[in-house]
Design a protein around this motif. Structure first.
Motif, PDB file in Angstrom:
ATOM      1  N   THR A 199       0.834  -1.219   0.000  1.00  0.00           N
ATOM      2  CA  THR A 199       0.000   0.000   0.000  1.00  0.00           C
ATOM      3  C   THR A 199       0.861   1.259   0.000  1.00  0.00           C
ATOM      4  OG1 THR A 199      -1.237  -1.340   1.549  1.00  0.00           O
ATOM      5  CG2 THR A 199      -2.131   0.823   1.099  1.00  0.00           C
ATOM      6  N   GLU A 200       1.942   1.167   0.785  1.00  0.00           N
ATOM      7  CA  GLU A 200       2.784   2.362   0.912  1.00  0.00           C
ATOM      8  C   GLU A 200       3.408   2.734  -0.448  1.00  0.00           C
ATOM      9  OE1 GLU A 200       6.935   3.351   3.049  1.00  0.00           O
ATOM     10  OE2 GLU A 200       5.735   1.781   3.987  1.00  0.00           O
ATOM     11  N   GLN A 201       3.922   1.720  -1.141  1.00  0.00           N
ATOM     12  CA  GLN A 201       4.576   2.004  -2.430  1.00  0.00           C
ATOM     13  C   GLN A 201       3.565   2.415  -3.491  1.00  0.00           C
ATOM     14  OE1 GLN A 201       7.634  -0.723  -3.838  1.00  0.00           O
ATOM     15  NE2 GLN A 201       8.868   1.019  -3.247  1.00  0.00           N
ATOM     16  N   ARG A 202       2.389   1.800  -3.447  1.00  0.00           N
ATOM     17  CA  ARG A 202       1.339   2.175  -4.404  1.00  0.00           C
ATOM     18  C   ARG A 202       1.016   3.664  -4.247  1.00  0.00           C
ATOM     19  NH1 ARG A 202      -2.024   0.453  -8.221  1.00  0.00           N
ATOM     20  NH2 ARG A 202      -0.927  -1.440  -8.698  1.00  0.00           N
ATOM     21  N   GLU A 203       1.040   4.103  -2.993  1.00  0.00           N
ATOM     22  CA  GLU A 203       0.748   5.509  -2.712  1.00  0.00           C
ATOM     23  C   GLU A 203       1.868   6.403  -3.274  1.00  0.00           C
ATOM     24  OE1 GLU A 203      -2.066   6.500  -1.732  1.00  0.00           O
ATOM     25  OE2 GLU A 203      -1.396   8.603  -1.672  1.00  0.00           O
TER      26      GLU A 203
ATOM     27  N   PHE B  80       3.793   5.846  -5.779  1.00  0.00           N
ATOM     28  CA  PHE B  80       3.834   5.897  -7.249  1.00  0.00           C
ATOM     29  C   PHE B  80       2.453   6.108  -7.872  1.00  0.00           C
ATOM     30  CE2 PHE B  80       7.755   3.617  -6.164  1.00  0.00           C
ATOM     31  CZ  PHE B  80       8.655   4.430  -6.830  1.00  0.00           C
ATOM     32  N   ARG B  81       1.482   6.494  -7.034  1.00  0.00           N
ATOM     33  CA  ARG B  81       0.103   6.600  -7.516  1.00  0.00           C
ATOM     34  C   ARG B  81      -0.004   7.493  -8.761  1.00  0.00           C
ATOM     35  NH1 ARG B  81      -4.760   9.150  -5.172  1.00  0.00           N
ATOM     36  NH2 ARG B  81      -3.303  10.363  -3.946  1.00  0.00           N
TER      37      ARG B  81
ATOM     38  N   GLY C 190      -3.552   0.503 -13.152  1.00  0.00           N
ATOM     39  CA  GLY C 190      -3.586  -0.972 -13.129  1.00  0.00           C
ATOM     40  C   GLY C 190      -2.253  -1.555 -12.687  1.00  0.00           C
ATOM     41  N   HIS C 191      -1.822  -2.613 -13.386  1.00  0.00           N
ATOM     42  CA  HIS C 191      -0.595  -3.313 -12.985  1.00  0.00           C
ATOM     43  C   HIS C 191       0.621  -2.396 -13.004  1.00  0.00           C
ATOM     44  CE1 HIS C 191      -2.400  -7.210 -12.985  1.00  0.00           C
ATOM     45  NE2 HIS C 191      -2.872  -7.031 -14.200  1.00  0.00           N
TER      46      HIS C 191
END
Ligand code: SAM
Length: 604
Positions: A263-267, A269-270, A275-276
């Motif tokens: 979750t932290e990294q997705r945030e 690089f949001r 998608g993938h």
């Protein structure tokens, strides 16, 4: 008379060995690989560890290279310590180092580091994306950034995935060979170099190789200053380090492949994710953050970011911050990276709003690269839109025109989607013969160029499907065109389409389409003729247009939506033609000519 013994002597003499160092290397490499396999198998203790074998083999070769080039002066070498190095291995490593004595440090470094990746288990290699860059490509990318104004006197450069130093080593060479630096005293030259370069690498052994090759390049400076070269090469995950320094040049060949992010990294690089996540997309995003305001990013990457849907937000970000200034497409037949299947490019990104992107086609061989300019192209500016850039001379003529063609699939009253049936989730519902309440199941095998064939050679392809309650979403009715979702790499076309004959739909009512097929459904009140739509998609011209937006063998619904198509009238003309003429090469040629003219070219 006198020449006979001379010839015999020459044939025996190592100094006059007429094979190229690359050929000699290839021979030594083969015996090293065999020795590594034996070493791995005969290791005492628990199950052999191929990574450790790879490290011990390559460490010995690096040590031998060092000794060969410094007459055994190990004062400035920090040797790699790995257990299980045999005398035989050491002897072989010495032979290898000798066999490449005519090569530059950079070429020798590439051969040794690519031996390392070849010895890694294929899964580890794929997970790390460890495919190292050949010197000719690294030099080409450095030439491109130099042409964009990078100054070797002042540049501060980072390779965030530096592997065995494929970019850092030639960068060091360029800096040290700059005449303004050559005239400095050795200590200042050394400081200058240390101040200019930095690397990050997740693999400790690769980081050690980078450091050691750089130290070998700087060995004469170490000799005269009595000091070891200390380039900061951080061992760790580049996507998680806090990077406070800014660089004028972020350069390298980042790893690629799908990754799942926490979750932290997705945030983090949001802003560039859709998608993938793909590793190289994350490295591109991160590079934009590490860049000084006028800095450049120069990466070797797959070409999928140019058109793929998963990169749509990354494209928007790049357009805003650092659009591609130059893209060199590595021609597909070259096979530069061992076992890499994706189409590859060299791209330089930088601030320069409004400028066109210059494209070159690169023909790469072992030690040379030939670049042919394909032209300069404007990138589509609308959000998420693919960028149409050519990958061949034929596409270069098309790419200039297609961006300005407004017609898309939806203007022809069609909508693309992926065939909904993932067969292995419904194994119990496949039927080998018609029964009540079953429907024809359409596999990719049924889709041929302008031909629908509901007879399957593959026994795995059950011809009928029995839907259960609440599975209406798996059924498809009405006029439609089918397009294969993937084609084999060696196949000469990416788009293979056919219309489903109306009488087939009339007979069965509905069909079920498997997941390896795209379905183009007629949606609006006035869809163009499906047979004409398939015929036009099957032309070589449209195939080449498609290749300007996709470098992979996959054909996605989003790419079909983005594909610039001829105007509606052309579909009417083709519909009339196919209605009154027999199918065959003559008809195909006529359709081809009509479609080529619609794109403003004579032929492709
Ligand atoms: C495609 S190779 C390129 C290496 C080198 N720059 C070259 O061009 O030869 C990618 C490198 O990235 C490293 N790598 C993979 N994930 C990484 C990460 N998260 N942070 C830093 N390095 C990483 C791999 O170990 C591998 O050496």
């Amino acid at each position: 008379m006198a020449s006979k013994p001379a010839v015999r002597t020459a044939a025996r003499s190592e100094a006059l060995d007429l094979r190229s160092p690359f050929e000699r290397w290839a021979e030594s490499r083969t015996s090293l690989l065999a020795t590594a396999a034996t070493a791995a198998a005969s290791r005492p203790g628990p199950a052999s560890d191929p990574e450790s074998t790879a490290r011990s083999v390559c460490a010995e070769v690096v040590h031998a290279l060092w000794d060969e080039r410094t007459q055994g002066d190990r004062q400035w070498l920090t040797p790699w310590k790995e257990r299980g190095t045999s005398l035989h291995l050491k002897q072989l490593a010495t032979r290898v180092a000798k066999s490449i004595r005519d090569l530059s440090v950079i070429e020798a470094a590439y051969l040794i580091s690519s031996l390392y990746t070849a010895l890694l288990p294929s899964q580890v290699r794929a997970e790390r994306g460890a495919f190292y860059t050949p010197p000719v490509l690294a030099e080409r990318l450095l030439d491109l950034v130099a042409a964009e104004g990078v100054d070797w006197l002042t540049v501060r450069a980072l390779d965030p995935a530096c592997g065995g130093g494929a970019f850092l080593a030639p960068l060091a060479n360029r800096i040290l060979n700059d005449h303004r630096i050559q005239c400095l005293p050795p200590r200042e030259r050394m400081h200058h170099l240390e101040d200019r370069l930095a690397g990050i690498e997740i693999d400790a052994f690769a980081a050690w190789m980078s450091r050691t090759f750089l130290q070998l390049i700087a060995y004469p400076l170490s000799q005269s200053t009595g000091k070891e070269l200390e380039i900061p090469i951080f061992q760790g995950d580049a996507l998680r380090v806090a990077q406070h320094r800014r660089f004028d040049l972020i350069i390298g060949n980042p790893p690629y492949g799908r990754v799942s992010l926490d979750t932290e990294q997705r945030e983090v690089f949001r802003r560039s994710l859709f998608g993938h996540a793909n590793l190289y997309g994350l490295f591109l995003d991160a590079a934009l953050r590490w860049r000084s305001p006028a800095g450049l990013v120069a990466f070797v990457t797959p070409t999928s970011f140019l058109g793929g849907q998963y990169f749509s937000r990354l494209r928007d970000l790049l357009l805003k911050e650092a659009p591609p200034l130059v893209v060199d497409v590595v021609e597909a037949r070259t096979g530069v990276f061992e076992s890499v299947l994706q189409e590859t490019c060299l791209a330089v990104f930088g601030p320069n709003p409004g400028r066109t992107t210059v494209v070159h086609l690169l023909d790469v061989s072992d030690r040379t690269v030939k670049a042919t300019r394909a032209g300069a192209f404007s990138l589509q500016q609308s959000a998420g839109c693919p960028w149409f850039l050519p990958r061949s001379p034929a596409q270069a003529r098309l790419a200039a025109r297609i961006a300005s063609l407004p017609t898309r699939l939806q203007d022809l009253s069609y909508k693309a989607s992926t065939g909904p049936l993932v067969w292995n989730r419904h194994k119990g519902q496949l039927r080998s013969a018609f029964q009540r309440h079953t429907y024809p199941l359409i596999w990719a095998e049924a889709v041929r160029k302008n031909q629908f064939g509901f007879t399957y050679r593959s026994r795995a392809h059950a011809p009928f499907f029995a839907p259960e309650k609440a599975q209406d979403h798996l059924l498809c009715g009405g006029a439609c065109v089918l397009v294969q979702r993937t084609t084999a790499k060696e196949q000469d076309r990416r788009l293979v389409a056919c219309a489903v004959p109306p009488e087939f739909i009339a007979r069965w009512g509905k069909i079920v389409v498997e997941n390896h097929v795209n379905v183009l459904h007629a949606t609006g009140p006035d869809p163009v003729d499906p047979v004409a739509l398939a015929a036009i998609l099957n032309t070589s011209t449209v195939d080449q247009v498609f290749r300007c937006l996709s470098g992979t063998v996959a054909v996605s619904a989003s790419e079909l939506h983005a594909l610039p198509l001829p105007p509606r009238e052309v579909f009417q003309t083709v519909a009339q033609l196919v209605a009154k003429r027999d199918p065959g090469p003559e008809l195909d040629a006529e359709v081809e000519a009509i479609v080529a003219r619609a794109y403003g070219v004579e032929t492709v």
